[in-house]
Design a protein around this motif. Structure first.
Motif, mmCIF file in Angstrom:
data_model
loop_
_atom_site.group_PDB
_atom_site.id
_atom_site.type_symbol
_atom_site.label_atom_id
_atom_site.label_comp_id
_atom_site.label_asym_id
_atom_site.label_seq_id
_atom_site.Cartn_x
_atom_site.Cartn_y
_atom_site.Cartn_z
ATOM 1 N N ASP A 194 71.616 62.813 16.034
ATOM 2 C CA ASP A 194 72.933 63.518 16.575
ATOM 3 C C ASP A 194 73.464 62.604 17.699
ATOM 4 O OD1 ASP A 194 72.721 65.446 14.735
ATOM 5 O OD2 ASP A 194 71.663 66.677 16.101
ATOM 6 N N ALA A 195 72.364 62.126 18.651
ATOM 7 C CA ALA A 195 73.072 61.396 19.950
ATOM 8 C C ALA A 195 73.692 60.404 19.418
ATOM 9 C CB ALA A 195 71.892 61.037 20.633
ATOM 10 N N ASP B 17 80.912 58.733 17.097
ATOM 11 C CA ASP B 17 82.491 59.603 17.009
ATOM 12 C C ASP B 17 83.402 59.550 18.124
ATOM 13 O OD1 ASP B 17 81.473 60.587 14.559
ATOM 14 O OD2 ASP B 17 80.766 62.616 15.243
ATOM 15 N N ARG B 18 82.883 59.302 19.506
ATOM 16 C CA ARG B 18 83.798 59.023 20.430
ATOM 17 C C ARG B 18 84.272 57.527 20.457
ATOM 18 N NH1 ARG B 18 80.063 60.080 24.674
ATOM 19 N NH2 ARG B 18 79.714 57.769 25.003
ATOM 20 N N ARG C 162 84.734 55.969 17.688
ATOM 21 C CA ARG C 162 85.921 55.994 16.654
ATOM 22 C C ARG C 162 86.897 56.821 17.037
ATOM 23 N NH1 ARG C 162 85.491 57.490 10.511
ATOM 24 N NH2 ARG C 162 83.194 57.796 10.953
ATOM 25 N N ALA C 163 87.026 57.889 17.990
ATOM 26 C CA ALA C 163 88.287 58.500 18.292
ATOM 27 C C ALA C 163 89.048 57.628 19.358
ATOM 28 C CB ALA C 163 87.595 59.990 18.999
ATOM 29 N N GLU C 164 88.152 56.981 19.962
ATOM 30 C CA GLU C 164 88.637 56.002 20.938
ATOM 31 C C GLU C 164 89.204 54.692 20.519
ATOM 32 O OE1 GLU C 164 86.235 55.598 24.267
ATOM 33 O OE2 GLU C 164 86.432 57.700 24.818
ATOM 34 N N ASN C 165 89.223 54.623 18.953
ATOM 35 C CA ASN C 165 89.266 53.311 18.282
ATOM 36 C C ASN C 165 88.992 52.010 18.590
ATOM 37 O OD1 ASN C 165 90.885 52.407 16.066
ATOM 38 N ND2 ASN C 165 92.746 51.958 17.130
ATOM 39 N N ARG C 166 87.689 52.285 19.341
ATOM 40 C CA ARG C 166 86.926 50.980 19.844
ATOM 41 C C ARG C 166 85.859 50.391 18.704
ATOM 42 N NH1 ARG C 166 82.934 52.470 23.450
ATOM 43 N NH2 ARG C 166 83.462 54.855 23.609
ATOM 44 N N ASP D 154 82.486 48.924 12.417
ATOM 45 C CA ASP D 154 83.550 48.755 11.738
ATOM 46 C C ASP D 154 83.572 49.899 11.029
ATOM 47 O OD1 ASP D 154 85.436 48.205 9.853
ATOM 48 O OD2 ASP D 154 84.347 46.398 8.880
ATOM 49 N N PHE D 155 84.666 50.945 11.242
ATOM 50 C CA PHE D 155 84.874 52.235 10.733
ATOM 51 C C PHE D 155 85.256 52.216 9.352
ATOM 52 C CE2 PHE D 155 84.429 53.093 15.179
ATOM 53 C CZ PHE D 155 83.123 54.106 14.996
ATOM 54 N N THR D 156 85.780 50.909 8.776
ATOM 55 C CA THR D 156 86.274 50.954 7.327
ATOM 56 C C THR D 156 85.520 49.773 6.556
ATOM 57 O OG1 THR D 156 87.900 49.178 8.456
ATOM 58 C CG2 THR D 156 88.679 51.484 8.238
#
Lengths: 715, 715
Positions: free
Chosen positions: B12-13, B19-20, B22-26, B241-243
């Motif tokens: 979870d950590a 997730d953060r 990804r949200a900030e597109n880093r 790399d989220f893709t």
């Protein structure tokens, strides 16, 4: 370039130190003595001086500049650290004083009998890059110098390079660059680049020192701290040997050639032990000499026969006509010395000793006795324990094997009879053109450097391929090789590369196989092409003489099989060559001949379904463009361009190019059904080195030619 | 063994951090974020905390313990050192305070727009041995972990080892030991040995982390300070790399085998484009299928003929009888999709696409279209751009080349048609017993792992030899190989090993050849035997199935030629085997059979002039002694024991031993005149792998068998 180091050496200072060590019967020098040697030869060392009391140690330390290192000085303590006799990083007078007392106390405890001369106080050096520079006395090559990157690289990865001493400045620079991790010297992780000239300077100075004073058996400058501005040897160790092994006998070039000319081109041959009895060696030898077509006189020597194989026999060589250049011995070992005495008196130049039963079976004394007889009469010995020798320009097959008559440019030698038989079978099977095949066996006398000297100037020989397990005189071999290599490739298969192999060699010939890394570096330095195995020795020997020398490094692959192109590219890199960056105009010219989906660039992929004309045009283009220096062809068997059609068109294009004065090395890999075997043979006959079912072999052979051409200074 | 790392991970950590980001597109994590990941997976890191003011920095430093390191924390500054954002060795509160202010100032100057979160204050770690532990996403294999010795060894010598993630503890320990300089870890120059278990622990934890979170594209723990008591990652770097690329399509084992069974053992074959016109591919294919002796139904499909090569022709496959398992396509590329649609409706299992003109000529879309049709109908595609395939147990030669009928245990595959032709020619020339030869070409669908899965369970196949330029799905290949290797050797020739070769592969198939070190380590990990070149692929393929597996590491050389013994010993070492230390009683037993000047030990040198009985007795002894596991024979051609006499006696001794239940791998090197070629062939026919004129090849083949046997867990 720095000044020539050989000027300004203080040989007298070195002589004095060594004379004292000899007088005291010492096998090593003390650190201060080592420093005298280094300074006499201009090898930079840290400032230092000998302290004989703690107070003197303190004042010297202040004078030299803190921090300092303190080391015990005793001729009886070689391993100073082990004795608790070294302390580093002493940065205050108090520390120096305390260290002095500890060191002397430790040394006394370590060896109560040790003569303690004091403690050496030395400027603390460090930083930069640690390297090792050394010299040793190799049993095969004599004095060699070694360079290595310090620390883990030397200790774990054995990343060192050897050179024969003395080294030139150029050799030394190459040696420094020869280590695998040499890049470290150019600065990594933000470090400054090391001045390689400084390292080369230390190497040449050390190599001059050990050359001038052969009694220096080993020298170790370890570590040497190298930086952008200097190279300082922080620790020195010298091991002495005042009883060096006797240098091997040497003959002058004129003496060697005088004897070899008579041995390879004899007017008459006596066969001692020639026999009419089939199955006997003395029968095989005379049959082979006669049936092989030798045109000189043949005199069988046999006390019990009037005639052998149709020739008048003589009871003794003394009874035979004069003018005998070679006596071939086919009698038991124990009779050789007596018969050689008579042959010597008869004035033969060479005795070919086929019999075994000498050093290889432990009979070293018998072999020494035979050699002594030979020396007394000025007779050169080939063998003993050999199959004999062949020299095709004279149709000479002086052997108990079978005759061989395919003339050509390759001279092959082998230390082992088994390998000699492989040479014979392979040559016959592949129609390899041979000038000579020579067995050297126990090498009681004639060895590889004698043969190299002869073949080097023999107009019938274009390449020399040698199997050997040891060299009796590595230095003479290197000298001979250096003389020959600019004209002809010299290929060597050194057996006993590995420790297991060397042990096997030991049980075989009693030869001490040296460290392979020493052989490898020094043979390379001499320009010799090393064959990794027997098959390569044979392939290189077969192929090198039929290829012209390349005149540049631009290699181009032209292939009908893309898959072969990939493997051929891998092989080009593996064999130390480079694929040419094809200039745009040449790329354009290739593209004009190949389908749009073919790939120009390099490899030039003409694609698989193309007719003969596509191969022909692209190969012609590669041959005619002066920027291209060598071609590698990849053929793919198709119904459109069958194997022999390909072979014939390539042979034609090459023949036309030669007529126009263009001669470049070309090799080919043929992929296809069994017809590619005949096609490969056709290509070989026309000077194109071609193999079926392998992409590696043709490229490996081209790589060998390149290695030679670079060593010969042709590129 | 430490505790199983997968327990107790705080996923979870990690999820929250990622997730953060990804949200900030880093695309990268900050150092504190990296630390969260490390701590969540139990990777030891130095104590550290974030300071947002100089005063806070000082109090944290005192709390953690001086000296400390200070590092800028900014999501916008990846290269902290370059930005002047790192200071080390801060050993007083004053130094910490000053450093904080300098670092923030430097960072602002470096990138005025950077969001600065503060300065990380970290315990200063060091000493021990520096290593690198990392993970990356390989285009072929997906997640891989890397281990390397730090500093110069990695940077200059690239001394690293790769493994597929996730690694087991055992894999990780092997990986650590796989670096060339691994000895460094055991302590050199007086250093203490590193705890390898600790390193293996970090490796497994990192490999679990990147496996659990595929969006972690790269991870760098560099340096990791390793010591006798721990391993601490001093710096962490994570790239995201989220893709990620789409995973390749996978079939289940049952699906693969279902299709392959029908493709290799078809009840009926349709030949689309079968032709009566000689020279056309559609003519060659039907002739080869019919003439090759295929016993199933053959349906020529040709809209313009009533009969082709004596068989009733059909206008469309739709008109042909049912029960067709395979459709071979011999029509131009542009017609394939349409015809495949019909074949799909007819229910074929496999479409063999001989035509070129797809991806390899840039027509990727056309290839994709054909694949889409196949997928719609559940048809598996072989090719396109291939010569076809052979399966001798069915007398099936579905190819435009020529039939092949020598049955045996080797299945060969090739990505390139040229290499396929070399396989065919070589096999025919050497009478290699083959179960299958398969071209895979562009691999639009069926690839090496499908074939491996089939041949792995095919009773007609004992060894698999594959030429490939790339793997579409490296992970699937490794899984298939791991499943097969315990039963059968898998040999791979990976073309495009070098950058030049890879470039050539790129222009050939558009395949991206991966870093060869990755391939090399991972294929070895999977138990695959790599062939260094085409010739070795063919030789291994020919020889491995006829040799029994060794049951131990004791190799003995028995040789009549001492010279061959030396070269064979070198080759044993080169190929990773060990010469048995012969026990005294066995040595005594060998000595009883050989002349007094022969050498027992290993090699057993029986000397050159011995009769057949000496070879026979010593070989029999080697076979019968259970402590000996493999024999290498060195034969020397003499008049006393001619080549065929040797070959027959060896074949007899081996046959007798087999009858008595003794079956050991035996290889032979034959040195002699050309008769040794026939003798070698005779030996090969009797299960003794024998070659003339080479000491290297037989030992290399035995070495390949050993490499496989070790990978298969047989030793």
């Amino acid at each position: 370039m720095a000044t020539e180091p050989s000027s300004g050496y203080d040989r007298d200072a070195v002589r004095a130190v060594l004379d004292r060590a000899r007088a005291e019967n010492r096998g090593a020098l003390t650190a201060p003595e080592g420093k005298v040697l280094a300074e006499a030869y201009g090898i930079p060392v840290p400032g230092e001086a000998l302290a004989t009391s703690a107070d003197e140690a303190v004042s010297l330390a202040v004078e030299l500049g803190l921090p300092v290192v303190a080391k015990i000085v005793s001729p009886d303590i070689l391993h100073k650290t082990e004795a608790g006799g070294v302390e580093v990083g002493l940065s205050s007078p108090q520390e120096v004083k305390a260290a002095y007392e500890r060191i002397v106390g430790n040394a006394r405890a370590y060896n109560p009998d040790a003569a303690i001369q004091g403690v050496q106080i030395q400027q603390m050096v460090g930083g930069g890059t640690e390297v090792i520079i050394g010299a040793t006395t190799d049993p095969t090559f004599g004095k060699v110098v070694v360079f290595g990157l310090g620390g883990v690289l030397v200790e774990v990865l054995k990343d060192v390079a050897f050179r024969l001493a003395p080294v030139t400045r150029e050799d030394a620079l190459a040696q420094v660059g020869d280590t695998r991790a040499a890049e470290v010297l150019d600065g990594v992780r933000g470090g400054a680049a090391v001045d390689r000239e400084r390292l080369a300077d230390v190497l040449t100075r050390l190599s001059d020192l050990v050359t001038d004073f052969p009694e220096i058996a080993e020298a170790d400058l370890n570590p040497v701290f190298a930086s952008a501005t200097g190279a300082v040897a922080a620790d020195l160790r010298f091991v002495l040997d005042f009883t060096p092994p006797k240098a091997p006998a040497r003959f002058t070039r004129e003496e060697i050639l005088g004897a070899m000319e008579r041995i390879f081109k004899p007017r008459a041959i006596a066969i001692i032990g020639a026999s009419n009895e089939a199955g006997k060696i003395g029968n095989s030898v005379i049959r082979n000499i006669v049936d092989g077509g030798y045109a000189g006189h043949v005199y069988p020597i046999n006390p019990k026969a009037d005639e052998v194989y149709g020739r008048t026999a003589y009871k003794s060589i003394a009874d035979a006509p004069d003018g005998i250049d070679v006596a071939v011995f086919a009698i038991p070992a124990k009779f050789v010395a007596g018969a050689l005495e008579e042959a010597g008196r008869k004035g033969v130049a060479g005795a070919v000793l086929i019999p075994s039963g000498f050093a290889e079976t432990g009979e070293q004394e018998l072999q020494d006795e035979v050699l002594a007889v030979a020396r007394r009469h000025g007779v050169r010995l080939l063998g003993p324990n050999i199959y004999g020798y062949y020299y095709t320009p004279q149709s000479l097959s002086a052997t108990f094997c079978t005759p061989y008559d395919v003339r050509g440019g390759t001279a092959l030698t082998s230390q082992s009879g088994g390998i000699g038989m492989a040479i014979l079978g392979y040559s016959r099977s592949t129609s390899t053109g041979v000038s000579a095949i020579v067995g050297v066996g126990n090498k009681a006398d004639i060895d590889e450097d004698d043969l190299l000297t002869f073949f080097g100037q023999d107009d019938n020989t274009n390449a020399i391929a040698m199997h050997l397990e040891d060299l009796k005189d590595g230095r003479a071999f290197v000298e001979a090789a250096r003389e020959v290599v600019p004209r002809k490739p010299v290929v060597v298969l050194k057996a006993g590369r590995t420790s297991a192999g060397a042990r096997a060699a030991g049980s075989h010939t009693g030869a001490l196989a040296g460290d392979d890394k020493v052989y490898d570096d020094i043979l390379r330095q001499a320009g010799v092409v090393r064959a990794p195995g027997l098959n390569e020795l044979l392939e290189f020997g077969r192929a090198l003489p039929i290829m012209p020398a390349p005149t540049g490094e631009n290699v181009v692959i032209i292939t009908g099989a893309g898959g072969s192109g990939v493997l051929l590219s891998d092989a080009v890199v593996d064999n130390g060559m480079t694929l040419m960056e094809i200039p745009p105009d040449l790329d354009e010219a290739f593209r004009a001949f190949i389908p749009p989906f073919g790939a120009a660039g390099n490899p030039v992929d003409i694609t698989g379904g193309e007719p003969p004309a596509t191969y022909e045009k692209t190969i012609r283009l590669g041959l005619e463009d002066p920027r291209v220096h060598a071609l590698i062809l990849g053929y793919w068997h198709t119904i459109v361009t069958p194997p022999m059609v390909f072979a014939e068109l390539v042979a034609d294009v090459v023949t036309q190019a030669r007529a126009a004065g263009i001669d470049k090395p070309i090799v080919a890999s043929l992929s296809g059904d069994t017809e590619v075997e005949a096609a490969s043979a056709h290509l070989f006959r026309h000077g194109v080195v071609a193999y079926p079912y392998t992409t590696e072999k043709p490229v490996q052979v081209l790589g060998a030619k390149y290695r030679w051409a670079r060593a010969a200074g042709l590129l």
